[in-house]
Scaffold this motif. Structure first.
Motif: not given
Length: 106
Positions: A73-89
């Motif tokens: 089963x394939x799942x698609x997960x998204x990180x949080x929306x963050x500003x340009x100077x930050x890291x999304x994980x």
């Protein structure tokens, strides 16, 4: 933009200034494995050429083996929306395999 901050004894330290909200950035996504063996991905946006980006997030696709017949089963997960100077994980769960990853901007 760089700022010089005077440290102990007057020595100059170079620190990065906060990124502008709607500047020109180049965004990239990266993937690796954590200590537990789970795939995880992160995205960063660095200043320079590129397009106008106010926010970004990472997207990861994980294949999970389920059931006695071991169907995938394939799942698609998204990180949080963050500003340009930050890291999304974002991380996949246990018993998952990395299928793909990318960065989304707005």
């Amino acid at each position: 933009m760089l700022a010089v901050v005077l440290g102990a004894g007057g020595a100059g330290l170079i620190t990065a200034a906060p990124a502008q909200a709607a500047g020109k950035y180049t965004c990239k996504a990266y993937a690796d494995m954590d200590r537990a063996g789970r795939p995880n991905a992160y995205s960063v946006c660095k200043g320079g050429g590129g397009k106008a980006v106010s926010q970004h997030r990472v997207q990861i696709k994980c294949d999970q083996v389920q059931g006695a017949r071991e169907h995938v089963v394939t799942h698609t997960l998204h990180g949080p929306w963050v500003g340009s100077g930050q890291k999304s994980t974002v991380k996949c769960g246990f018993k998952n395999f990395l299928r793909g990853f990318s960065v989304q901007t707005r």
